[in-house]
Design an enzyme around this catalytic site. Structure first.
Site, PDB file in Angstrom:
ATOM      1  N   MET A  98       0.857  -1.194   0.000  1.00 43.56           N
ATOM      2  CA  MET A  98       0.000   0.000   0.000  1.00 43.56           C
ATOM      3  C   MET A  98       0.891   1.242   0.000  1.00 43.56           C
ATOM      4  O   MET A  98       0.500   2.299   0.506  1.00 43.56           O
ATOM      5  CB  MET A  98      -0.908   0.008   1.221  1.00 43.56           C
ATOM      6  CG  MET A  98      -1.884  -1.181   1.193  1.00 43.56           C
ATOM      7  SD  MET A  98      -3.411  -0.848   2.085  1.00 43.56           S
ATOM      8  CE  MET A  98      -2.786  -0.502   3.703  1.00 43.56           C
TER       9      MET A  98
ATOM     10  N   GLY B  51      11.394  -2.907   5.237  1.00 48.92           N
ATOM     11  CA  GLY B  51      10.686  -4.194   5.264  1.00 48.92           C
ATOM     12  C   GLY B  51      10.184  -4.552   3.870  1.00 48.92           C
ATOM     13  O   GLY B  51      10.353  -5.680   3.383  1.00 48.92           O
ATOM     14  N   HIS B  52       9.543  -3.567   3.199  1.00 48.32           N
ATOM     15  CA  HIS B  52       9.077  -3.811   1.821  1.00 48.32           C
ATOM     16  C   HIS B  52      10.261  -4.078   0.903  1.00 48.32           C
ATOM     17  O   HIS B  52      10.204  -4.929   0.024  1.00 48.32           O
ATOM     18  CB  HIS B  52       8.321  -2.585   1.279  1.00 48.32           C
ATOM     19  CG  HIS B  52       7.092  -2.233   2.053  1.00 48.32           C
ATOM     20  ND1 HIS B  52       7.040  -1.148   2.898  1.00 48.32           N
ATOM     21  CD2 HIS B  52       5.874  -2.809   2.110  1.00 48.32           C
ATOM     22  CE1 HIS B  52       5.842  -1.070   3.433  1.00 48.32           C
ATOM     23  NE2 HIS B  52       5.098  -2.069   2.980  1.00 48.32           N
TER      24      HIS B  52
ATOM     25  N   ASP C 109       2.856  -8.795   9.566  1.00 46.06           N
ATOM     26  CA  ASP C 109       1.391  -8.893   9.629  1.00 46.06           C
ATOM     27  C   ASP C 109       1.060 -10.385   9.624  1.00 46.06           C
ATOM     28  O   ASP C 109       0.612 -10.941   8.617  1.00 46.06           O
ATOM     29  CB  ASP C 109       0.762  -8.171   8.438  1.00 46.06           C
ATOM     30  CG  ASP C 109       1.009  -6.677   8.506  1.00 46.06           C
ATOM     31  OD1 ASP C 109       0.634  -6.059   9.509  1.00 46.06           O
ATOM     32  OD2 ASP C 109       1.614  -6.132   7.566  1.00 46.06           O
TER      33      ASP C 109
ATOM     34  N   VAL D 192      11.359  -7.335   9.419  1.00 41.70           N
ATOM     35  CA  VAL D 192      12.590  -6.528   9.467  1.00 41.70           C
ATOM     36  C   VAL D 192      12.449  -5.561  10.648  1.00 41.70           C
ATOM     37  O   VAL D 192      11.388  -4.961  10.846  1.00 41.70           O
ATOM     38  CB  VAL D 192      12.816  -5.770   8.144  1.00 41.70           C
ATOM     39  CG1 VAL D 192      14.057  -4.884   8.225  1.00 41.70           C
ATOM     40  CG2 VAL D 192      12.949  -6.760   6.988  1.00 41.70           C
TER      41      VAL D 192
ATOM     42  N   SER E 264       7.350  -0.534  10.459  1.00 42.93           N
ATOM     43  CA  SER E 264       5.944  -0.375  10.079  1.00 42.93           C
ATOM     44  C   SER E 264       5.774   1.056   9.593  1.00 42.93           C
ATOM     45  O   SER E 264       6.428   1.971  10.114  1.00 42.93           O
ATOM     46  CB  SER E 264       5.058  -0.591  11.310  1.00 42.93           C
ATOM     47  OG  SER E 264       3.779  -0.038  11.099  1.00 42.93           O
ATOM     48  N   SER E 265       4.875   1.241   8.619  1.00 43.70           N
ATOM     49  CA  SER E 265       4.631   2.612   8.156  1.00 43.70           C
ATOM     50  C   SER E 265       4.052   3.453   9.295  1.00 43.70           C
ATOM     51  O   SER E 265       4.169   4.676   9.294  1.00 43.70           O
ATOM     52  CB  SER E 265       3.698   2.609   6.947  1.00 43.70           C
ATOM     53  OG  SER E 265       2.576   1.840   7.244  1.00 43.70           O
TER      54      SER E 265
HETATM   55  O1  PAF Z   1       0.094  -5.590   3.874  1.00 47.87           O
HETATM   56  C1  PAF Z   1      -0.343  -4.700   3.115  1.00 47.87           C
HETATM   57  O2  PAF Z   1       0.338  -3.742   2.787  1.00 47.87           O
HETATM   58  C2  PAF Z   1      -1.761  -4.803   2.597  1.00 47.87           C
HETATM   59  O3  PAF Z   1      -2.612  -5.346   3.544  1.00 47.87           O
HETATM   60  C3  PAF Z   1      -1.861  -5.583   1.266  1.00 47.87           C
HETATM   61  C4  PAF Z   1      -1.460  -7.043   1.451  1.00 47.87           C
HETATM   62  C5  PAF Z   1      -0.979  -4.929   0.218  1.00 47.87           C
HETATM   63  C6  PAF Z   1      -3.306  -5.568   0.760  1.00 47.87           C
HETATM   64  O4  PAF Z   1      -3.753  -4.256   0.548  1.00 47.87           O
END
Ligand code: PAF
Length: 295
Positions: A27, A33-34, A147, A173, A182-183
């Protein structure tokens, strides 16, 4: 190679052709982490697609949606830097075309914990993940263990609806002091950022008590709760659960997971880790956490 950015379903299909890429659904508000998910996908797939879509249906609170950080140009740059080959940045109507009237409900695993505290949240997640996996047709999709319940909900959904590819769960991470990335961390004041360290400390308390032989969940949870007993920190839930079904465990056993959600100065944070007794092999999150908070 500079990544392309596509916005519509048609552009996405044209860019992918017959390829079954790696997919990292996000999102936006990308952090390290991403980046670790993107780098992992890039090492295992060519191409790697990163989707950036702030999904309104998974927010049960309008303020949370309004306050969600959005900086598409910066997110695109970070995703490219981490190894994305293609960015899918759809608008609302690309994901939910006019007349859209379908929702995906996952059963038991989505109902407790986050599901109970954030009604409708997992329905929104399950619906958008189903759409993304159908549109992208990935060989592998990458989700963070941060998550943890979301990952279990997605595994259930993916299996039950025979969605394409495989689901890859990746370790949380953490900052060097142990705080899970986390954002939402950006919303913490300096003082609350320090208070938030009570979450990894609570995990560490349980990791250590379990390692020294304590198996009674009630006692392990009580020890974790005392680590969180600070002004400005309000625990929403804290539970030792089975790592797949997420049902509470009376005694520690293989595959146990500690789940925590707490409000820290008005910001809701979650964290989790695998918890093993002596003799069992320690899960990656607990191992990683032990080394990061030991510094
Ligand atoms: O973890 C997230 O960022 C969101 O829940 C996801 C999996 C992209 C779905 O919108």
């Amino acid at each position: 190679m500079a990544s392309d950015v596509v916005r519509t379903r048609e552009e996405l299909r044209a860019a992918l052709g017959d390829a079954h890429p790696g997919l990292v659904p996000t999102m936006g508000a990308l952090h390290a982490g991403h980046e670790s998910l993107i780098a992992r996908s890039a090492s295992e797939n060519s191409p790697t697609v990163v989707s950036i879509f702030v999904n309104p249906t998974q927010f049960s609170n309008r303020d949370d949606l309004a306050r969600y950080p959005r900086d598409l140009a910066q997110d695109i740059a970070r995703a490219q830097e981490a190894g994305a080959d293609l960015i899918f940045a759809p608008d609302l109507e690309t994901i939910y075309p006019p007349g859209f009237d379908t929702a995906v409900d996952v059963g038991d695993v989505s109902e407790r914990w986050e599901g109970a505290s954030r009604p409708g949240h997992f329905r929104g997640v399950a619906t958008v993940v189903t759409i993304l996996l159908n549109l992208v047709q990935p060989a592998r999709s990458y989700f963070g263990e941060k998550d943890y319940q979301q990952l279990q909900v997605i595994r259930r959904l993916h299996h039950d609806l025979a969605l394409p590819g495989i689901i890859v769960g990746c370790p949380t991470v953490r900052d060097p002091d142990g705080l899970a990335l986390s954002s939402r961390n950006a919303r913490l004041s300096r003082e609350d950022r320090i208070r938030a360290l009570a979450l990894p400390r609570a995990i560490e308390t349980v990791v250590e008590a379990a390692a020294s032989g304590e198996t009674e969940t009630r006692l392990l949870e009580a020890a974790a709760l005392s680590a969180l007993d600070l002004p400005g920190v309000t625990v929403d839930y804290l539970a030792l659960v089975d790592g797949s079904s997420l049902e509470p465990l009376p005694r520690l056993r293989a595959g146990a997971r500690l789940l925590i959600a707490a409000d820290v100065g008005g910001t809701r944070l979650i964290d989790n880790a695998a918890i093993e007794s002596p003799g069992g092999s320690q899960g990656s999150s607990a191992r990683q956490l032990t080394s990061s908070v030991a510094k």
